[in-house]
Motif scaffolding. Structure first.
Motif, PDB file in Angstrom:
ATOM      1  N   UNK A 237       0.835  -1.203   0.000  1.00  0.00           N
ATOM      2  CA  UNK A 237       0.000   0.000   0.000  1.00  0.00           C
ATOM      3  C   UNK A 237       0.874   1.258   0.000  1.00  0.00           C
ATOM      4  N   UNK A 238       1.899   1.266   0.847  1.00  0.00           N
ATOM      5  CA  UNK A 238       2.761   2.453   0.918  1.00  0.00           C
ATOM      6  C   UNK A 238       3.530   2.647  -0.384  1.00  0.00           C
ATOM      7  N   UNK A 239       3.869   1.528  -1.041  1.00  0.00           N
ATOM      8  CA  UNK A 239       4.544   1.640  -2.329  1.00  0.00           C
ATOM      9  C   UNK A 239       3.621   2.304  -3.347  1.00  0.00           C
ATOM     10  N   UNK A 240       2.366   1.884  -3.360  1.00  0.00           N
ATOM     11  CA  UNK A 240       1.397   2.503  -4.268  1.00  0.00           C
ATOM     12  C   UNK A 240       1.211   3.979  -3.924  1.00  0.00           C
ATOM     13  N   UNK A 241       1.219   4.290  -2.634  1.00  0.00           N
ATOM     14  CA  UNK A 241       1.073   5.685  -2.212  1.00  0.00           C
ATOM     15  C   UNK A 241       2.246   6.522  -2.717  1.00  0.00           C
ATOM     16  N   UNK A 243       4.161   5.911  -5.244  1.00  0.00           N
ATOM     17  CA  UNK A 243       4.086   6.005  -6.704  1.00  0.00           C
ATOM     18  C   UNK A 243       3.113   7.091  -7.146  1.00  0.00           C
ATOM     19  N   UNK A 244       2.134   7.403  -6.288  1.00  0.00           N
ATOM     20  CA  UNK A 244       1.136   8.409  -6.650  1.00  0.00           C
ATOM     21  C   UNK A 244       1.325   9.736  -5.916  1.00  0.00           C
ATOM     22  N   UNK A 245       2.528   9.888  -5.349  1.00  0.00           N
ATOM     23  CA  UNK A 245       2.858  11.180  -4.737  1.00  0.00           C
ATOM     24  C   UNK A 245       2.145  11.462  -3.438  1.00  0.00           C
ATOM     25  N   UNK A 246       1.745  10.406  -2.727  1.00  0.00           N
ATOM     26  CA  UNK A 246       1.071  10.609  -1.438  1.00  0.00           C
ATOM     27  C   UNK A 246       2.082  10.401  -0.318  1.00  0.00           C
ATOM     28  N   UNK A 247       2.303  11.415   0.517  1.00  0.00           N
ATOM     29  CA  UNK A 247       3.361  11.309   1.533  1.00  0.00           C
ATOM     30  C   UNK A 247       2.928  10.515   2.758  1.00  0.00           C
ATOM     31  N   UNK A 248       2.280   9.377   2.552  1.00  0.00           N
ATOM     32  CA  UNK A 248       1.793   8.602   3.705  1.00  0.00           C
ATOM     33  C   UNK A 248       2.896   7.711   4.247  1.00  0.00           C
ATOM     34  N   UNK A 296      -6.255   1.736  -4.193  1.00  0.00           N
ATOM     35  CA  UNK A 296      -6.106   2.604  -5.361  1.00  0.00           C
ATOM     36  C   UNK A 296      -7.265   3.587  -5.434  1.00  0.00           C
ATOM     37  N   UNK A 297      -8.471   3.095  -5.150  1.00  0.00           N
ATOM     38  CA  UNK A 297      -9.667   3.941  -5.142  1.00  0.00           C
ATOM     39  C   UNK A 297      -9.542   5.044  -4.082  1.00  0.00           C
ATOM     40  N   UNK A 384      -8.227   4.423  -9.333  1.00  0.00           N
ATOM     41  CA  UNK A 384      -7.815   3.204  -8.636  1.00  0.00           C
ATOM     42  C   UNK A 384      -7.372   2.100  -9.596  1.00  0.00           C
ATOM     43  N   UNK A 385      -8.095   1.962 -10.716  1.00  0.00           N
ATOM     44  CA  UNK A 385      -7.715   0.940 -11.700  1.00  0.00           C
ATOM     45  C   UNK A 385      -6.343   1.257 -12.280  1.00  0.00           C
ATOM     46  N   UNK A 386      -6.127   2.534 -12.603  1.00  0.00           N
ATOM     47  CA  UNK A 386      -4.831   2.927 -13.160  1.00  0.00           C
ATOM     48  C   UNK A 386      -3.700   2.777 -12.145  1.00  0.00           C
TER      49      UNK A 386
END
Ligand SMILES: [Zn+2]
Length: 443
Positions: A237-241, A243-248, A296-297, A384-386
């Motif tokens: 999850x953090x990896x996906x975050x 990748x999408x520029x979310x500083x979580x 992702x959603x 989320x799909x992307x």
């Protein structure tokens, strides 16, 4: 971890597609995955994936739900349409009762006898009002929040803990509502005719502050929030975050199973209190692919700034709402003010009338409010799909959400009553994404 799993999935997909292509002309091969058919396989520019029929894939997913379960979920969700109407009518009756019997005027008189300090009078009136309306509306609240939820197997609480949550909610309402009502009556008394513009602004600032403190101060009053422990899920999850520029740096888990069997997740807070929270039902019942689809959603809500857009939208709605409120209050008071013992718009005894008028406003606005959130939910689905590349995970989760939301409604039914897209809409988006991410023409 995610990369390995993704490669594995793509490999399986590729092998099954290749096998299907080899045997397609001679035998009726059972489709390995929903949507793959034995149709002629010549790819064209207009039809790059002749062997993957999106609609057939969607129908195959929806057909996985047994008819009795589908009927049950449809009945639950359609009952919700009627509840919108009953809630509205019930609240209108309660407010009319307070006005017509003169209770509202007597509640104000009592508050005025206790103190001469006007803000305190307003606060005392608010306490009386909220307690009395809560008691009068209690039968409907028990049916809606307890009996009905148990009837459909969605609730996990016994009556005692359920009542405890109701009491905590009432207390939050007394405090937060009291602050807002004191501020609004203060404005009416000071500003006169232009009060409604400022009233709308104060309300929206107040709403924004509530959203901000919600995850930190209000949520924990009802549930336990903990940092997600499962290292594997957390890392993907953090990896996906990232990748999408979310500083979580943390993902939260909430023990929603305390109240319900529903699968869900959400993004909450803003201006520094944002957090993504997964509920424990989701973690227990979903595969890693499904969880990634959900995350992702949720990240979509975050990256697309939905909370800020909501605040702008609500600001517009409250501006129109307060204008209507001001107009309707003056119109009604000119006709029935004396009979109800209400002196003017600055009198706290006017509150049941204000609640009645806003109930009418929001009842009429139901499709508009639903469409605003449903549109954002759809945007988050596409994001989320992307982000997750898990169309089948998404489709499986959509079926689980179908336990409490009608899966396959009519077009207008969805537009009016749905605050999230239906299962069919969501799975269609997922399967369309999947079709467009298959290797072109190469079966
Ligand atoms: Zn959402």
């Amino acid at each position: 971890m995610k990369t390995i799993r993704m490669c594995g999935m793509l490999l399986t997909l590729f092998i099954s597609v290749s096998l299907a292509a080899q045997t397609a002309q001679t035998s009726a091969l059972p489709a390995a995955q929903p949507g793959f058919s034995n149709a002629p396989l010549a790819a064209t520019a207009d039809n790059p994936h002749p062997a993957f029929d999106v609609k057939a894939a969607v129908d195959a997913y929806l057909a996985k739900v047994p008819p009795d379960k589908k009927a049950r979920s449809d009945a639950y969700f359609e009952g919700g349409y009627w509840l919108i109407l009953w809630d509205f009518l019930y609240s209108v009756v309660v407010m009319l009762l307070l006005l017509q019997t003169g209770w509202s005027a007597r509640m104000r008189d009592w508050a005025e006898r206790i103190t001469r300090f006007r803000p305190l009078q307003t606060a005392l009136y608010w306490i009386e009002f909220l307690l009395i309306t809560t008691i009068l509306q209690f039968p409907l609240a028990v049916y809606e929040g307890y009996i009905r939820e148990h009837k459909y197997g969605l609730a996990t609480q016994t009556f005692g803990p359920w009542m405890r949550d109701q009491m905590v909610g009432l207390l939050v309402g007394l405090i937060l509502g009291g602050i807002l009502i004191m501020a609004l009556f203060g404005l009416v008394r000071r500003l006169g005719r232009a009060w409604w513009v400022w009233g709308a602004m104060v309300t929206i600032i107040f709403t924004a502050l509530t959203i901000m403190i919600g995850p930190v101060y209000i949520g924990p009053l009802f549930n336990k929030y903990t940092k997600l422990q499962d290292a594997k899920i957390k890392q993907s999850i953090l990896s996906m975050a990232r990748a999408n520029g979310i500083p979580a740096t943390e993902v939260y888990e909430v023990d929603a199973s305390r109240q319900s069997t529903r699968v869900s997740a959400n993004v909450s807070g803003f201006l520094g209190t944002e957090r993504i929270t997964l509920n424990d039902n989701l973690l227990k019942r979903c595969t890693p692919e499904e969880i990634q689809a959900v995350m992702g959603h949720e990240m979509g809500h975050y990256v697309l700034n939905h909370v800020y857009k909501d605040i702008v939208f609500l600001a517009l709605v409250s501006l129109v709402g307060f204008w209507f409120l001001n107009w309707a209050l003056n119109w009604s008071l000119a006709r029935w003010g004396q009979r109800w013992g209400i002196r003017s718009i600055t009198d706290t005894a006017v509150l049941p009338l204000a609640v009645l008028i806003l109930a009418v406003f929001f009842f009429v606005l139901t499709p508009v409010m639903n469409t605003q959130t449903r549109t954002e939910e759809y945007e988050a689905d596409i994001f989320g799909l992307n982000a997750s590349h898990q169309p089948d995970g998404e489709a499986e989760v959509d079926l689980k959400l179908g336990e409490y939301r009608k899966l396959d409604p009519g077009k207008w039914e969805e537009r009016v009553f749905f605050d999230h897209p239906s299962g069919r809409t969501r799975i269609t988006a997922a399967m369309r994404w999947k079709a467009e991410h298959l290797p072109i023409g190469n079966y």
